[in-house]
Write a protein that holds these residues in place. Structure first.
Motif, PDB file in Angstrom:
ATOM      1  N   GLY A 117      12.099  28.250 -12.792  1.00 50.20           N
ATOM      2  CA  GLY A 117      13.042  27.158 -12.637  1.00 50.20           C
ATOM      3  C   GLY A 117      12.317  25.839 -12.499  1.00 50.20           C
ATOM      4  N   TYR A 118      12.915  24.786 -13.031  1.00 50.58           N
ATOM      5  CA  TYR A 118      12.306  23.458 -12.884  1.00 50.58           C
ATOM      6  C   TYR A 118      12.869  22.799 -11.635  1.00 50.58           C
ATOM      7  CZ  TYR A 118      11.406  18.515 -13.492  1.00 50.58           C
ATOM      8  OH  TYR A 118      11.024  17.220 -13.279  1.00 50.58           O
ATOM      9  N   ALA A 119      12.022  22.504 -10.667  1.00 57.09           N
ATOM     10  CA  ALA A 119      12.472  21.854  -9.439  1.00 57.09           C
ATOM     11  C   ALA A 119      11.317  21.108  -8.810  1.00 57.09           C
ATOM     12  CB  ALA A 119      13.027  22.892  -8.460  1.00 57.09           C
ATOM     13  N   GLU A 120      11.576  19.885  -8.412  1.00 54.73           N
ATOM     14  CA  GLU A 120      10.587  19.123  -7.658  1.00 54.73           C
ATOM     15  C   GLU A 120      10.652  19.549  -6.192  1.00 54.73           C
ATOM     16  OE1 GLU A 120      10.637  14.915  -8.320  1.00 54.73           O
ATOM     17  OE2 GLU A 120      11.241  15.145 -10.425  1.00 54.73           O
ATOM     18  N   PRO A 121       9.572  19.409  -5.448  1.00 52.06           N
ATOM     19  CA  PRO A 121       9.564  19.845  -4.044  1.00 52.06           C
ATOM     20  C   PRO A 121      10.590  19.089  -3.207  1.00 52.06           C
ATOM     21  CG  PRO A 121       7.594  18.573  -4.577  1.00 52.06           C
ATOM     22  CD  PRO A 121       8.274  18.861  -5.870  1.00 52.06           C
ATOM     23  N   VAL A 122      11.227  19.796  -2.294  1.00 50.89           N
ATOM     24  CA  VAL A 122      12.332  19.224  -1.530  1.00 50.89           C
ATOM     25  C   VAL A 122      11.882  18.053  -0.657  1.00 50.89           C
ATOM     26  CG1 VAL A 122      12.064  20.856   0.388  1.00 50.89           C
ATOM     27  CG2 VAL A 122      14.297  19.801  -0.056  1.00 50.89           C
ATOM     28  N   HIS A 123      10.658  18.086  -0.172  1.00 48.53           N
ATOM     29  CA  HIS A 123      10.133  16.987   0.635  1.00 48.53           C
ATOM     30  C   HIS A 123       9.165  16.120  -0.167  1.00 48.53           C
ATOM     31  CE1 HIS A 123      12.010  18.388   4.294  1.00 48.53           C
ATOM     32  NE2 HIS A 123      11.503  19.595   4.111  1.00 48.53           N
ATOM     33  N   GLY A 124       9.294  16.175  -1.488  1.00 47.03           N
ATOM     34  CA  GLY A 124       8.453  15.349  -2.338  1.00 47.03           C
ATOM     35  C   GLY A 124       8.884  13.890  -2.304  1.00 47.03           C
TER      36      GLY A 124
ATOM     37  N   ARG B 256       0.834  -1.202   0.000  1.00 48.38           N
ATOM     38  CA  ARG B 256       0.000   0.000   0.000  1.00 48.38           C
ATOM     39  C   ARG B 256       0.872   1.257   0.000  1.00 48.38           C
ATOM     40  NH1 ARG B 256      -3.874  -0.878   4.996  1.00 48.38           N
ATOM     41  NH2 ARG B 256      -4.797   1.096   4.285  1.00 48.38           N
ATOM     42  N   LEU B 257       1.970   1.214   0.733  1.00 43.94           N
ATOM     43  CA  LEU B 257       2.883   2.354   0.747  1.00 43.94           C
ATOM     44  C   LEU B 257       3.540   2.540  -0.614  1.00 43.94           C
ATOM     45  CD1 LEU B 257       4.512   4.607   2.050  1.00 43.94           C
ATOM     46  CD2 LEU B 257       6.084   2.867   2.967  1.00 43.94           C
ATOM     47  N   ALA B 258       3.898   1.459  -1.274  1.00 43.83           N
ATOM     48  CA  ALA B 258       4.545   1.557  -2.597  1.00 43.83           C
ATOM     49  C   ALA B 258       3.617   2.213  -3.604  1.00 43.83           C
ATOM     50  CB  ALA B 258       4.967   0.171  -3.079  1.00 43.83           C
ATOM     51  N   VAL B 259       2.321   1.855  -3.575  1.00 43.08           N
ATOM     52  CA  VAL B 259       1.357   2.471  -4.489  1.00 43.08           C
ATOM     53  C   VAL B 259       1.252   3.967  -4.208  1.00 43.08           C
ATOM     54  CG1 VAL B 259      -1.078   2.578  -5.137  1.00 43.08           C
ATOM     55  CG2 VAL B 259       0.040   0.357  -4.859  1.00 43.08           C
ATOM     56  N   LEU B 260       1.124   4.331  -2.930  1.00 45.80           N
ATOM     57  CA  LEU B 260       0.993   5.738  -2.558  1.00 45.80           C
ATOM     58  C   LEU B 260       2.240   6.530  -2.943  1.00 45.80           C
ATOM     59  CD1 LEU B 260      -0.313   8.142  -1.144  1.00 45.80           C
ATOM     60  CD2 LEU B 260       0.555   7.224   1.044  1.00 45.80           C
ATOM     61  N   ALA B 261       3.427   5.998  -2.629  1.00 44.46           N
ATOM     62  CA  ALA B 261       4.671   6.713  -2.928  1.00 44.46           C
ATOM     63  C   ALA B 261       4.886   6.858  -4.424  1.00 44.46           C
ATOM     64  CB  ALA B 261       5.852   5.984  -2.280  1.00 44.46           C
ATOM     65  N   ASP B 262       4.514   5.834  -5.190  1.00 45.42           N
ATOM     66  CA  ASP B 262       4.648   5.913  -6.651  1.00 45.42           C
ATOM     67  C   ASP B 262       3.767   7.027  -7.227  1.00 45.42           C
ATOM     68  OD1 ASP B 262       6.569   4.366  -7.903  1.00 45.42           O
ATOM     69  OD2 ASP B 262       5.371   2.540  -7.815  1.00 45.42           O
ATOM     70  N   VAL B 263       2.526   7.093  -6.760  1.00 49.54           N
ATOM     71  CA  VAL B 263       1.608   8.120  -7.252  1.00 49.54           C
ATOM     72  C   VAL B 263       2.109   9.508  -6.851  1.00 49.54           C
ATOM     73  CG1 VAL B 263      -0.716   9.067  -7.006  1.00 49.54           C
ATOM     74  CG2 VAL B 263      -0.402   6.615  -7.349  1.00 49.54           C
ATOM     75  N   LEU B 264       2.575   9.643  -5.622  1.00 45.60           N
ATOM     76  CA  LEU B 264       3.099  10.940  -5.179  1.00 45.60           C
ATOM     77  C   LEU B 264       4.340  11.336  -5.973  1.00 45.60           C
ATOM     78  CD1 LEU B 264       2.701  10.739  -1.308  1.00 45.60           C
ATOM     79  CD2 LEU B 264       1.771  12.531  -2.788  1.00 45.60           C
ATOM     80  N   ARG B 265       5.213  10.376  -6.231  1.00 41.21           N
ATOM     81  CA  ARG B 265       6.446  10.672  -6.964  1.00 41.21           C
ATOM     82  C   ARG B 265       6.106  11.189  -8.364  1.00 41.21           C
ATOM     83  NH1 ARG B 265       9.585   7.524 -10.211  1.00 41.21           N
ATOM     84  NH2 ARG B 265       8.344   5.676  -9.721  1.00 41.21           N
ATOM     85  N   ARG B 266       5.164  10.526  -9.031  1.00 41.40           N
ATOM     86  CA  ARG B 266       4.768  10.975 -10.370  1.00 41.40           C
ATOM     87  C   ARG B 266       4.075  12.327 -10.305  1.00 41.40           C
ATOM     88  NH1 ARG B 266       0.174   9.520 -14.105  1.00 41.40           N
ATOM     89  NH2 ARG B 266       1.011   9.769 -16.232  1.00 41.40           N
ATOM     90  N   LEU B 267       3.224  12.520  -9.294  1.00 35.10           N
ATOM     91  CA  LEU B 267       2.507  13.786  -9.150  1.00 35.10           C
ATOM     92  C   LEU B 267       3.480  14.946  -8.976  1.00 35.10           C
ATOM     93  CD1 LEU B 267      -0.144  15.405  -8.697  1.00 35.10           C
ATOM     94  CD2 LEU B 267       0.082  14.841  -6.259  1.00 35.10           C
ATOM     95  N   HIS B 268       4.479  14.774  -8.114  1.00 34.69           N
ATOM     96  CA  HIS B 268       5.429  15.854  -7.855  1.00 34.69           C
ATOM     97  C   HIS B 268       6.310  16.121  -9.077  1.00 34.69           C
ATOM     98  CE1 HIS B 268       4.983  14.855  -3.310  1.00 34.69           C
ATOM     99  NE2 HIS B 268       4.051  15.673  -3.736  1.00 34.69           N
ATOM    100  N   ARG B 269       6.647  15.075  -9.800  1.00 34.06           N
ATOM    101  CA  ARG B 269       7.475  15.245 -11.002  1.00 34.06           C
ATOM    102  C   ARG B 269       6.696  15.982 -12.089  1.00 34.06           C
ATOM    103  NH1 ARG B 269       8.356  11.281 -15.383  1.00 34.06           N
ATOM    104  NH2 ARG B 269      10.208  11.876 -16.564  1.00 34.06           N
ATOM    105  N   LEU B 270       5.461  15.541 -12.345  1.00 39.60           N
ATOM    106  CA  LEU B 270       4.656  16.188 -13.376  1.00 39.60           C
ATOM    107  C   LEU B 270       4.196  17.571 -12.935  1.00 39.60           C
ATOM    108  CD1 LEU B 270       2.449  13.241 -14.688  1.00 39.60           C
ATOM    109  CD2 LEU B 270       4.772  13.892 -15.328  1.00 39.60           C
ATOM    110  N   GLY B 271       3.924  17.711 -11.645  1.00 37.97           N
ATOM    111  CA  GLY B 271       3.491  19.011 -11.141  1.00 37.97           C
ATOM    112  C   GLY B 271       4.560  20.072 -11.285  1.00 37.97           C
TER     113      GLY B 271
END
Length: 574
Positions: free
Chosen positions: A537-544, A432-447
């Motif tokens: 500037g292109y930057a992902e969030p530091v705590h992403g 469950r954590l892997a699914v959540l972290a994967d979605v967050l990682r993609r969200l922060h990258r695309l965001g």
């Protein structure tokens, strides 16, 4: 049969009558290319049914020839004494065959020996197109007509002018006649180019091949193609770097998917949208899929389809799973159950309430703790609005990438469960954590890309020019290419001035579809991309969640192991 119609072919798919074939046959000391050697090469170069040249020589294998080979071929050890060695012969043969289609009867055997010899001599093997007459015969001929496809059997069937004798040149000449006979068999079925010949399958109907004229007017450039039905409805949308070649493949044996054969049978026209490069083609394909929802496309028909976790508008907000993104939401999840599991997980670790009763601003949250399944915000004392407010705010911070304490706390729980040898519970929580972290990682990258008002990028093209793109708030707003030795900046200024206006919203991806921003992100990550200019500037969030990539990959690997055999504590494996 009209000759002009037969000659209207793609330049990249050379007509058979203009294709140069080099038909080759080898004799060897045995059957293994790794341990045995070539004793004779015979080859015939043909074009348009006429013999252009021949190549034939014995070769000294550097060893004695086994008696059974002597009996089969008639080549004795005495005959090859004084013959040239393979290091003298192979460069000449490769030059003889250069630029042609290499043909052999059981091509895997002959090319295997030639490639092995080239490898031992450290000679680069040319990228030959190879045609095997054994495979072609099996496609063209029925088993009743040709129970065997040995060269001797086919030579008898087609009454070739040179009978095979297990000598290289004789066998190559016989294979030439077999090749021409097989080509004649399929010529009246619409097979007139090399590509159509190697793709030939008898299951492809004459009607399907006849429709190749639908591709005749398509350009040989990147773009999107649309198959249309009798009512002008869009049946299928696809993309290619070479529109004409790709669409023509639908009318040959290379297309084996049943759904596509059915689609081709219904199609009466093919429209296209010419594009500057592959990125523009991919983006336009996504937009056309969303606009037309073609019945024969299986994926990407709903680019904004997905599930998002957001907070409700209650005084004491809860987490809710919805279809459309909202400001500070997390997603998209492909499966609703995954989104619901992730919401429950976040609620548990951030103490966000899961009870569904309405609580006015003037009231308090007073769910009491229970053993199992109680409200995630339950406490021994009532919670006021001020005391509760930080919990949903931590969720919003998690969505923005400014706080990630829940991810670390969940990972610590996985380790604790594994240390307590509760491996099944640890595995469920890990997944469950892997699914959540994967979605967050993609969200922060695309965001991070969607947050940029305007990003102008260039990638070096294969011809030495540049592929240019203007990206606004994650969406492709303009695209172009420049030729080699043409200064790109005037083109950049022109496409920026003419680029699509994009009005963003307040959602995480500023209103862009996740698939389009994902396509842009992959293109930006490809080799040779340079930023021309950018407003932000292109930057992902530091705590992403960008730093969780390796953890998620490891979790997926561990999850792929056979369930129920966790000999190693899962928390320690991660």
């Amino acid at each position: 049969m009209s000759l002009p119609i037969q000659l209207s072919f793609d330049e990249l798919d050379t007509p058979l009558h203009e294709t140069t074939f080099v038909v080759v046959d080898l004799e060897t000391t045995g059957g293994s290319a790794d341990t045995e050697a070539i004793t004779e090469i015979g080859a015939v170069k043909v074009r348009g049914g006429e013999v252009i040249a021949e190549f034939a020589t014995l070769i000294d294998p550097g060893r004695s020839i086994p008696p059974y080979i002597v009996e089969l071929t008639g080549i004795t050890t005495a005959m090859v004494i004084g013959a040239p060695r393979i290091e003298r012969v192979l460069p000449g043969f490769l030059e003889f065959a250069r630029g042609s289609v290499l043909v052999a009867h059981n091509a895997r055997f002959d090319t295997g020996f030639l490639r092995a010899a080239a490898s031992r001599l450290d000679i680069a093997w040319p990228k030959f197109q190879v045609l095997c007459t054994v495979k072609l015969a099996r496609r063209v001929l029925t088993r009743d007509e040709a129970p065997s496809v040995k060269l001797s059997a086919l030579s008898s069937l087609f009454q070739v002018s040179t009978q095979p004798t297990h000598r290289a040149l004789d066998d190559a000449r016989a294979t030439v006649d077999v090749l021409h006979a097989l080509i004649e068999r399929v010529g009246n079925q619409g097979v007139h180019s090399y590509a159509e010949l190697v793709d030939y399958l008898p299951t492809v109907s004459a009607g399907q091949r006849a429709k190749r004229s639908l591709a005749a007017q398509l350009p040989r450039t990147p773009g999107v193609y649309l198959f249309k039905g009798p009512g002008n409805e869009v049946l299928y949308v696809g993309t290619s770097t070479n529109l004409q070649r790709r669409v023509r493949n639908y009318f040959t044996g290379s297309e084996t998917r049943g759904r596509m054969k059915e689609m081709v049978g219904l199609a009466v026209a093919v429209d296209h949208v010419e594009c500057a490069h592959a990125l523009e083609a991919g983006v336009r394909e996504l937009r056309l899929l969303c606009a037309h929802i073609p019945p024969y496309n299986r994926r990407s028909k709903f680019p904004k389809k997905g599930w998002w976790i957001t907070t409700t508008t209650d005084a004491f907000p809860r987490l809710s799973v919805i279809r459309t993104p909202a400001p500070d939401s997390i997603g998209p999840f492909t499966v609703r159950a995954d989104a619901a599991d992730a919401a429950a997980l976040i609620a548990e670790f951030y103490a966000i309430r899961t009870c569904t009763r309405r609580i006015p601003k003037s009231a308090v949250h007073d769910c009491e703790p229970t053993a199992v399944g109680g409200c995630a915000a339950a406490s021994a004392e009532p919670i006021t609005l001020e005391q509760y407010a930080p919990a949903p705010e931590r969720f919003r911070a998690l969505a923005r990438g400014t706080e990630a304490s829940a991810l670390h706390a969940i990972r610590d729980r996985v380790t604790a469960l594994a240390d307590a040898q509760l491996f099944e519970s640890a595995a469920r929580l890990r997944d469950r954590l892997a699914v959540l972290a994967d979605v967050l990682r993609r969200l922060h990258r695309l965001g991070a890309i969607a947050a940029i008002a305007e990003l102008v990028v260039a990638r070096r093209a294969t011809d030495g020019g540049w592929e240019l793109a203007v990206v606004r708030y994650g969406r492709l707003a303009a695209a172009a290419t420049t030729s080699r030795r043409v200064h790109p900046m005037p083109v950049v200024e022109a496409i920026v001035a003419a680029a699509e206006t994009v009005v963003p919203d307040s959602t995480p991806l500023r209103g862009a579809s996740p698939e389009e921003v994902g396509l842009v992100a992959r293109w930006l990550d490809s080799d040779g991309v340079r930023i021309v200019r950018t407003t932000d500037g292109y930057a992902e969030p530091v705590h992403g969640a960008g730093g969780w990539k390796q953890w998620c990959a490891t979790a997926r690997t561990v999850a792929g192991l056979e369930h129920g055999t966790h000999d190693e504590p899962i928390g320690r494996a991660l």
